[in-house]
Motif scaffolding. Structure first.
Motif, mmCIF file in Angstrom:
data_model
loop_
_atom_site.group_PDB
_atom_site.id
_atom_site.type_symbol
_atom_site.label_atom_id
_atom_site.label_comp_id
_atom_site.label_asym_id
_atom_site.label_seq_id
_atom_site.Cartn_x
_atom_site.Cartn_y
_atom_site.Cartn_z
ATOM 1 N N THR A 17 0.854 -1.190 0.000
ATOM 2 C CA THR A 17 0.000 0.000 0.000
ATOM 3 C C THR A 17 0.884 1.232 0.000
ATOM 4 O OG1 THR A 17 -0.103 0.072 2.409
ATOM 5 C CG2 THR A 17 -1.827 -1.166 1.283
ATOM 6 N N ARG A 18 0.310 2.287 -0.523
ATOM 7 C CA ARG A 18 1.057 3.538 -0.606
ATOM 8 C C ARG A 18 0.050 4.685 -0.732
ATOM 9 N NH1 ARG A 18 5.566 3.844 -5.017
ATOM 10 N NH2 ARG A 18 6.661 3.258 -3.150
ATOM 11 N N PRO A 19 0.348 5.825 -0.094
ATOM 12 C CA PRO A 19 -0.555 6.978 -0.215
ATOM 13 C C PRO A 19 -0.428 7.644 -1.579
ATOM 14 C CG PRO A 19 1.295 7.540 1.186
ATOM 15 C CD PRO A 19 1.432 6.082 0.850
ATOM 16 N N GLY A 20 -1.538 8.203 -2.034
ATOM 17 C CA GLY A 20 -1.534 8.965 -3.276
ATOM 18 C C GLY A 20 -1.244 10.429 -2.993
ATOM 19 N N LYS A 21 -1.512 11.270 -3.976
ATOM 20 C CA LYS A 21 -1.304 12.706 -3.801
ATOM 21 C C LYS A 21 -2.316 13.277 -2.820
ATOM 22 C CE LYS A 21 0.788 14.117 -8.093
ATOM 23 N NZ LYS A 21 0.715 15.054 -9.208
ATOM 24 N N THR A 22 -1.875 14.254 -2.062
ATOM 25 C CA THR A 22 -2.746 14.939 -1.114
ATOM 26 C C THR A 22 -3.405 16.122 -1.813
ATOM 27 O OG1 THR A 22 -1.327 14.310 0.729
ATOM 28 C CG2 THR A 22 -2.825 16.139 1.097
ATOM 29 N N GLU A 23 -4.734 16.158 -1.730
ATOM 30 C CA GLU A 23 -5.496 17.266 -2.299
ATOM 31 C C GLU A 23 -5.817 18.252 -1.182
ATOM 32 O OE1 GLU A 23 -8.958 15.823 -4.311
ATOM 33 O OE2 GLU A 23 -7.872 14.087 -5.065
ATOM 34 N N THR A 42 -6.221 12.591 1.623
ATOM 35 C CA THR A 42 -5.226 11.650 1.138
ATOM 36 C C THR A 42 -5.870 10.282 0.997
ATOM 37 O OG1 THR A 42 -3.503 12.853 2.321
ATOM 38 C CG2 THR A 42 -2.948 10.656 1.569
ATOM 39 N N SER A 43 -5.633 9.636 -0.134
ATOM 40 C CA SER A 43 -6.151 8.293 -0.376
ATOM 41 C C SER A 43 -5.012 7.295 -0.349
ATOM 42 C CB SER A 43 -6.851 8.228 -1.736
ATOM 43 O OG SER A 43 -7.937 9.112 -1.772
ATOM 44 N N ASN A 44 -5.273 6.117 0.211
ATOM 45 C CA ASN A 44 -4.304 5.025 0.210
ATOM 46 C C ASN A 44 -4.696 4.022 -0.872
ATOM 47 O OD1 ASN A 44 -2.589 5.827 2.321
ATOM 48 N ND2 ASN A 44 -4.107 5.145 3.811
ATOM 49 N N TYR A 45 -3.699 3.549 -1.619
ATOM 50 C CA TYR A 45 -3.934 2.645 -2.740
ATOM 51 C C TYR A 45 -3.168 1.342 -2.545
ATOM 52 C CZ TYR A 45 -5.809 6.631 -5.264
ATOM 53 O OH TYR A 45 -6.564 7.700 -5.658
ATOM 54 N N PHE A 46 -3.750 0.256 -3.038
ATOM 55 C CA PHE A 46 -3.043 -1.011 -3.136
ATOM 56 C C PHE A 46 -2.284 -0.989 -4.451
ATOM 57 C CE2 PHE A 46 -2.689 -5.385 -4.593
ATOM 58 C CZ PHE A 46 -2.099 -5.976 -3.493
ATOM 59 N N HIS A 47 -1.025 -1.402 -4.430
ATOM 60 C CA HIS A 47 -0.243 -1.380 -5.666
ATOM 61 C C HIS A 47 0.475 -2.703 -5.884
ATOM 62 C CE1 HIS A 47 3.782 -0.952 -3.818
ATOM 63 N NE2 HIS A 47 3.147 -0.262 -2.894
ATOM 64 N N PHE A 104 3.783 -3.920 -8.208
ATOM 65 C CA PHE A 104 4.908 -3.407 -8.988
ATOM 66 C C PHE A 104 4.811 -1.887 -9.168
ATOM 67 C CE2 PHE A 104 4.932 -7.855 -10.450
ATOM 68 C CZ PHE A 104 6.225 -8.184 -10.109
ATOM 69 N N TRP A 105 4.475 -1.172 -8.110
ATOM 70 C CA TRP A 105 4.414 0.286 -8.071
ATOM 71 C C TRP A 105 3.336 0.873 -8.983
ATOM 72 C CZ3 TRP A 105 9.061 -2.374 -8.533
ATOM 73 C CH2 TRP A 105 9.774 -2.479 -7.349
ATOM 74 N N VAL A 106 2.379 0.062 -9.389
ATOM 75 C CA VAL A 106 1.246 0.528 -10.190
ATOM 76 C C VAL A 106 0.006 0.478 -9.298
ATOM 77 C CG1 VAL A 106 -0.196 0.083 -12.207
ATOM 78 C CG2 VAL A 106 2.270 -0.316 -12.325
ATOM 79 N N LYS A 107 -0.693 1.610 -9.168
ATOM 80 C CA LYS A 107 -1.899 1.663 -8.344
ATOM 81 C C LYS A 107 -2.980 0.801 -8.976
ATOM 82 C CE LYS A 107 -1.156 6.474 -7.135
ATOM 83 N NZ LYS A 107 -1.721 7.818 -7.258
ATOM 84 N N LEU A 108 -3.578 -0.073 -8.166
ATOM 85 C CA LEU A 108 -4.648 -0.924 -8.676
ATOM 86 C C LEU A 108 -6.022 -0.459 -8.212
ATOM 87 C CD1 LEU A 108 -3.069 -4.463 -8.332
ATOM 88 C CD2 LEU A 108 -3.238 -3.028 -10.360
ATOM 89 N N PHE A 109 -6.186 -0.213 -6.900
ATOM 90 C CA PHE A 109 -7.469 0.268 -6.406
ATOM 91 C C PHE A 109 -7.278 1.012 -5.091
ATOM 92 C CE2 PHE A 109 -6.979 -4.164 -5.203
ATOM 93 C CZ PHE A 109 -7.177 -4.142 -3.832
ATOM 94 N N LYS A 110 -8.252 1.866 -4.797
ATOM 95 C CA LYS A 110 -8.211 2.685 -3.588
ATOM 96 C C LYS A 110 -8.684 1.860 -2.395
ATOM 97 C CE LYS A 110 -10.566 6.437 -3.895
ATOM 98 N NZ LYS A 110 -11.313 7.683 -3.835
ATOM 99 N N ILE A 111 -7.927 1.934 -1.303
ATOM 100 C CA ILE A 111 -8.271 1.207 -0.084
ATOM 101 C C ILE A 111 -9.048 2.102 0.879
ATOM 102 C CG2 ILE A 111 -7.337 0.056 1.948
ATOM 103 C CD1 ILE A 111 -4.950 -0.743 0.246
ATOM 104 N N SER A 112 -8.539 3.302 1.123
ATOM 105 C CA SER A 112 -9.182 4.190 2.089
ATOM 106 C C SER A 112 -8.871 5.644 1.757
ATOM 107 C CB SER A 112 -8.704 3.888 3.516
ATOM 108 O OG SER A 112 -7.332 4.179 3.621
#
Length: 81
Positions: A7-13, A36-41, A43-51
């Motif tokens: 998991t990794r955070p996306g950009k903060t709006e 801020t949204s957290n994404y499951f990734h 190979f460093w590619v975002k697949l879907f939003k977790i929270s």
């Protein structure tokens, strides 16, 4: 085979809430909301939003409000997601 996943955070709006008063210091137009949204990734590619997490901060009194502390006035100014 090695898989890189996690998991990794996306950009903060950031959005300024003009016309909304701070419940603590009663100043108007001092609240800023950051989302801020957290994404499951894989190979460093975002697949879907977790929270998604939202915080509001008053630039006058520096009080931080978590999403469960938002007033109805704050929620209306942010908009429903």
């Amino acid at each position: 085979m090695i898989l890189f996943l996690g998991t990794r955070p996306g950009k903060t709006e950031i959005k300024r809430l003009s016309g909304v008063r701070c419940p603590f210091c009663n100043q108007t137009g001092t609240l800023t909301v950051s989302r801020t949204s957290n994404y499951f990734h894989l190979f460093w590619v975002k697949l879907f939003k977790i929270s998604t997490s939202k915080l509001a901060e008053c630039s006058h009194c520096k009080r931080v409000y978590y999403q469960n502390e938002f007033t109805p006035e704050m929620e209306n100014a942010i908009g429903i997601d």
